[in-house]
Every structure is written in structure tokens, then in C-alpha cells.
Design an enzyme around this catalytic site. Structure first.
Site, PDB file in Angstrom:
ATOM      1  CB  SER A 161      21.098  53.355  50.095  1.00 43.98           C
ATOM      2  OG  SER A 161      22.466  53.323  50.443  1.00 43.98           O
ATOM      3  CG  ASN A 177      29.228  61.723  56.080  1.00 46.35           C
ATOM      4  OD1 ASN A 177      28.608  60.666  55.906  1.00 46.35           O
ATOM      5  ND2 ASN A 177      29.316  62.308  57.260  1.00 46.35           N
ATOM      6  CG  HIS A 187      -7.278  83.033  24.646  1.00 45.85           C
ATOM      7  ND1 HIS A 187      -7.184  83.378  25.973  1.00 45.85           N
ATOM      8  CD2 HIS A 187      -6.720  84.065  23.957  1.00 45.85           C
ATOM      9  CE1 HIS A 187      -6.616  84.572  26.084  1.00 45.85           C
ATOM     10  NE2 HIS A 187      -6.319  85.004  24.875  1.00 45.85           N
ATOM     11  CB  SER A 219      -9.659  50.689  22.370  1.00 47.79           C
ATOM     12  OG  SER A 219     -10.727  50.133  23.113  1.00 47.79           O
ATOM     13  CE  LYS A 259     -10.449  55.869  21.183  1.00 52.75           C
ATOM     14  NZ  LYS A 259     -11.034  55.907  22.534  1.00 52.75           N
ATOM     15  CD  GLU A 268      -3.973  59.393  26.091  1.00 52.34           C
ATOM     16  OE1 GLU A 268      -5.090  59.673  26.515  1.00 52.34           O
ATOM     17  OE2 GLU A 268      -3.711  58.310  25.532  1.00 52.34           O
ATOM     18  CE1 TYR A 313      24.931  61.684  54.101  1.00 52.67           C
ATOM     19  CE2 TYR A 313      24.687  60.782  56.304  1.00 52.67           C
ATOM     20  CZ  TYR A 313      24.472  60.692  54.946  1.00 52.67           C
ATOM     21  OH  TYR A 313      23.802  59.610  54.424  1.00 52.67           O
ATOM     22  CD  GLN A 347      20.639  55.544  52.554  1.00 46.92           C
ATOM     23  OE1 GLN A 347      21.785  55.357  52.947  1.00 46.92           O
ATOM     24  NE2 GLN A 347      19.633  54.767  52.940  1.00 46.92           N
ATOM     25  CE  LYS A 377      22.573  57.751  47.469  1.00 46.17           C
ATOM     26  NZ  LYS A 377      22.856  58.930  48.294  1.00 46.17           N
TER      27      LYS A 377
HETATM   28  N1  ARG Z   1      24.305  55.466  51.868  1.00 48.79           N
HETATM   29  C1  ARG Z   1      24.637  56.758  52.419  1.00 48.79           C
HETATM   30  C2  ARG Z   1      23.963  57.849  51.561  1.00 48.79           C
HETATM   31  O1  ARG Z   1      23.558  57.532  50.491  1.00 48.79           O
HETATM   32  C3  ARG Z   1      26.110  56.961  52.398  1.00 48.79           C
HETATM   33  C4  ARG Z   1      26.594  57.903  53.428  1.00 48.79           C
HETATM   34  C5  ARG Z   1      26.456  57.309  54.793  1.00 48.79           C
HETATM   35  N2  ARG Z   1      27.032  58.140  55.776  1.00 48.79           N
HETATM   36  C6  ARG Z   1      26.770  57.952  57.048  1.00 48.79           C
HETATM   37  N3  ARG Z   1      27.325  58.792  57.866  1.00 48.79           N
HETATM   38  N4  ARG Z   1      25.974  57.012  57.458  1.00 48.79           N
HETATM   39  O2  ARG Z   1      23.838  58.986  51.959  1.00 48.79           O
END
Ligand code: ARG
Length: 457
Positions: A23, A110, A156, A277, A283, A290, A317, A322, A325
Site C-alpha cells: 500500500s 493494526n 419544477h 471549443s 463557444k 460540468e 482486522y 487496506q 484509504k
Molecule cells: N497496510 C496495512 C493497512 O493499510 C497496514 C496494516 C497491516 N496489518 C496486517 N495485519 N497486515 O491496512
């Protein structure tokens, strides 16, 4: 270079699997939060008697150097860096030596990643509020400059009743005020410390979690370690707030696209906020609006994506987490551009009062005509019917409502008198709506004040 967790493995990870698992490409942007969290953890370990004060200081110095490398943009990633947590620890240990290996005592990635991510969301909510407030400010300025400028109001998308530009501009202020509140609430939800939960069962070292919370600016400590490492409600909350903001921007965009069209022509976009355009020389396209409308789709998609990822996870977990994010980073980056762009567009928007005036036709005053009869004693339902007949008559004759003669009006209701002409004034119609939130000048003055006060907090 080997993996931080490589001890029990006889074989190297397949290179595609490494790529799939990693990641680092996107979570490197959590470096600051990761280092801040680790510094607090090092101090917590001193309190727990795991590290000496000197060891902790050495670790903190190393971490600060890593932070400086990231900040300067010269952090050297190693091929085996899997995520930001492993990368920071690997580099810190390179700098300070084997004592660096003591930092991860009693901690898991975790609880570490949950802590980092919450810290990031807490900060992001501050930024969102700043961007929102700037756009709200732009809307206030626009409203104030043309508070009582009459324009047609729609239901409307059909002519309904006269309103004013100030009323309209402020109608887009309040949804953004609610968005700001939502981000404030998200921030409160995020400010609960997971650190100390370790992998799932809680750390086996007597670390003072209240101390950690204080160090890191959290307001409370998570009550259950299993929940702490798997709870991503705050992330979904953030995405919901972002989706709502996107939705509000989209509706504002849609309206301005219409208003800037040749058919409406109520506003003109500044050249700096529109594009041309490649084919049609005449234009001037509202691309920025948009795109803002279009990007609301991705903001809603980010929320749906995360909810779907979360819904079937066994406690606690799971690596699925992952995936939490990127949608937030994307939502943040999207609004980080869309909000300032919209603020600039509003600040440079030119109004065309003559085009608004041209659309202020007398049928917008039909309700006022019914109210006239009500004031003369007719029940509203009946007055509505009578004015309906007047409208029909005008349509049959192909004339405006105001061109129906008094004799004709009186053939529909005896209650019509000479004074009816006073009703056919946009100004009069506007001035009637003095109720809080209404379109009358006095009510708008109060609303503007209320908006300014709401923005100050
Ligand atoms: N890169 C992992 C995440 O974003 C970090 C946690 C990893 N934990 C594990 N038990 N592999 O979630």
C-alpha cells in the site's frame, strides 16, 4: 533487505504478490501521522518500563530524521517497503541501529494504521471546513452585493414566484453550512484512540492509553480492542460528508450551467472559469461546473465502495481494510480542488439583471392575485380557482395577466376593484414575504446577518 514479518517464511514473496499486497504507493502520505503516532508510542513505552528514556530519545531522533527526509521529498524507498509503517520503521532502524527494533514492542500495524488514519481524518476535516467556509464567504459577498435584485424563482423548473439574487445565493450557503457541521461531527467520531489495542486483544504492556490519547489530541480511548482495530465508521462518515458536499456543489453547478445558457442568460461566467471549443469558435463552455457536477459521482462512488468493502468483514482486522484509504484520499483531493474552484467562480461571476428582468412576467404574480381576493374575504381555495380562470382567459386572448381588463376580472369575481393594479408589481410581491427565511428585503437582511454569524463560528 527482508520483510519485517519475514521470520517464519522459508520463501520470498512472489513479486506480483508483493505488488498486490503493498500500500506504500498511496499510504506514504500518512508518513507524518505515522511518525507522530510512533513518537507517542515510544513515550508510552517509557512509562510502561519497556524503553529507557535514553532509548526513547534515540528512537524519536531517528523518527524525526525520517520525517525530515519525507518532508524534503528525499526519502529513499526500499524495494521491500510494504507500507508506510514498515518503511518508517525500516529507515529509522537504519539510522539509529538495532535499538530501533524496540519501537514495535506491544504494538501492531493494526492499531497503528487505525491511529494514523484517524489522525489524518481529523486533520482533513479541518481543511474541509476551511475550504467550505471560503466558498460560503464568496456566496455571502455575492448575496450582499445583489441582495434585492429580482429574478424569477422556479419550481419544477417552471416560473413560480419572484425571488431575489440574494435569496438564491444564500440558499446555496446553508447546505454548505450543514456540510461544515457534518465534518465537525466526523472529526469528533474520529478522535477516539485505537492505539494500545495492538493486533486485536490489547497490548500486553502496561501502557497508559489516556496518556497516549492526550499526546495525540484524541478526546477518548476506544473501549474495546477488537472493535478498535476494525472500526472504520469514521471513514464512512467522512465519505458521507464528502458525498453530501459533492451533491451540493453538483446542484449549484447544474443551476449555474442553466443560468449561463443562452436561454436563461442570467449570469456570465468569467473567462478564467470557462473554456472554449476546439471546433466552434463562438463557444464558451461551463466545463468547470460540468466537472464539478460530474465529480459528485465519484464522491458518491467512494462512499458506496467503502461501505461494500466493510459490510461482510469478520472481526477484527482483515486485509480488506487496506482498501479504506484511497477513497478518502480521492474524496479529499477532489474537494480540495472543486471547492476553491467554485469559490473563485462565484467571486468572478457576472450577473445580468436585464435578462432576469425580461423573465419577470406577470404570471409570476398569480399567487399574489389570489392573496388579493383572500384579503377581500374569499376563502383561498375559491380564490385559487378564480385566478385560474383569469389565467385561462389571458391565455385564450394571448395577453399577459396584467392586460386582462377590470371589467373582465369583475366578470370572474365581484371582489376585484381598482386597487388590483397595485398587486401587479414585482416589488410588492417581494415585500409581502417578510416571514423568517422569506424573500422580502427586511427578511433577507436578517438572513444575511444570520449567515455571517454562522460563518464566524
Ligand atoms: N497496510 C496495512 C493497512 O493499510 C497496514 C496494516 C497491516 N496489518 C496486517 N495485519 N497486515 O491496512
Amino acid at each position: 533487505m527482508s520483510k519485517l514479518w519475514g521470520g517464519r517464511f522459508a520463501k520470498k514473496t512472489d513479486s506480483l504478490v508483493h505488488q498486490f499486497n503493498a500500500s506504500i504507493d498511496f499510504d506514504a502520505r500518512l508518513y507524518d501521522e505515522d511518525i507522530t503516532g510512533s513518537i507517542a508510542w515510544a513515550r508510552g513505552l517509557v512509562g510502561a518500563g519497556v524503553l529507557t528514556a535514553v532509548e526513547a530519545e534515540t528512537i524519536i531522533t531517528g523518527l524525526e530524521q525520517v520525517r525530515a527526509e519525507f518532508a524534503a521529498g528525499n526519502f529513499a524507498f526500499a524495494p521491500d517497503d510494504e507500507d508506510v509503517h514498515t518503511a518508517v520503521e525500516r529507515r529509522m532502524t537504519e539510522i539509529i541501529g538495532p535499538v530501533g527494533g524496540k519501537l514495535h514492542t506491544g504494538r501492531s500495524r493494526n492499531d497503528q494504521v487505525a491511529t494514523d488514519f484517524r489522525l489524518w481524518v481529523m486533520r482533513a476535516c479541518d481543511e474541509m471546513q476551511t475550504w467550505l467556509a471560503d466558498l460560503q464567504q464568496a456566496l455571502i459577498v455575492s448575496a450582499e452585493a445583489n441582495l434585492n435584485l429580482p429574478m424569477p424563482g422556479y419550481t419544477h423548473l417552471q416560473h413560480a414566484q419572484p425571488i431575489t439574487w440574494g435569496h438564491w445565493a444564500l440558499s446555496h450557503f446553508w447546505p454548505l453550512a450543514r456540510d461544515g457541521k457534518r465534518f465537525e461531527q466526523v472529526q469528533e467520531q474520529a478522535a477516539i484512540l485505537p492505539l494500545g489495542a495492538a493486533a486485536l486483544a490489547g497490548t500486553a504492556y502496561p501502557v497508559d492509553r489516556e496518556f497516549l490519547a492526550q499526546e495525540l489530541g484524541f478526546t477518548a480511548v476506544s473501549p474495546n480492542s477488537l472493535d478498535a482495530v476494525s472500526d472504520r465508521d469514521f471513514a464512512a462518515d467522512f465519505l458521507y460528508a464528502a458525498a453530501m458536499t459533492g451533491l451540493h456543489l453538483s446542484r449549484l453547478s447544474e443551476q449555474l450551467i442553466l443560468y449561463s445558457s443562452a436561454e436563461f442568460g442570467f449570469v456570465r461566467l468569467d473567462d478564467g472559469y470557462s473554456t472554449g471549443s476546439s471546433l466552434m469558435p463562438q463557444k464558451k463552455n461551463p466545463d468547470t461546473l460540468e466537472l464539478t457536477r460530474g465529480k459528485s459521482g465519484r464522491l458518491i462512488g467512494n462512499l458506496m465502495g467503502l461501505l461494500t468493502t466493510l459490510k461482510g468483514l469478520p472481526s477484527t482486522y482483515d486485509k480488506d481494510l487496506q482498501e479504506d484509504k484511497e477513497p478518502l484520499f480521492d474524496a479529499f483531493d477532489t474537494l480540495g480542488l472543486a471547492l476553491p474552484v467554485m469559490a473563485g467562480l462565484i467571486r468572478t461571476l457576472q450577473l445580468r439583471p436585464e435578462r432576469m428582468a425580461a423573465q419577470l412576467e406577470p404570471s409570476l404574480l398569480a399567487t399574489d392575485l389570489a392573496d388579493y381576493l383572500v384579503k377581500k374575504g374569499m376563502p383561498f381555495r375559491q380564490a385559487h380557482g378564480a385566478v385560474g380562470q383569469v389565467v385561462q382567459l389571458a391565455e385564450e386572448k394571448g395577453v399577459a395577466l396584467t392586460a386582462v381588463s377590470l371589467t373582465e376580472l369583475r366578470s370572474i369575481s365581484e371582489l376585484f376593484g381598482e386597487d388590483v393594479t397595485a398587486v401587479f408589481q414585482i416589488k410588492t410581491a417581494l415585500a409581502q414575504r417578510t416571514v423568517k427565511g422569506g424573500t422580502a428585503p427586511a427578511a433577507l437582511k436578517n438572513q444575511l446577518l444570520e449567515a455571517k454569524q454562522a460563518l464566524r463560528v
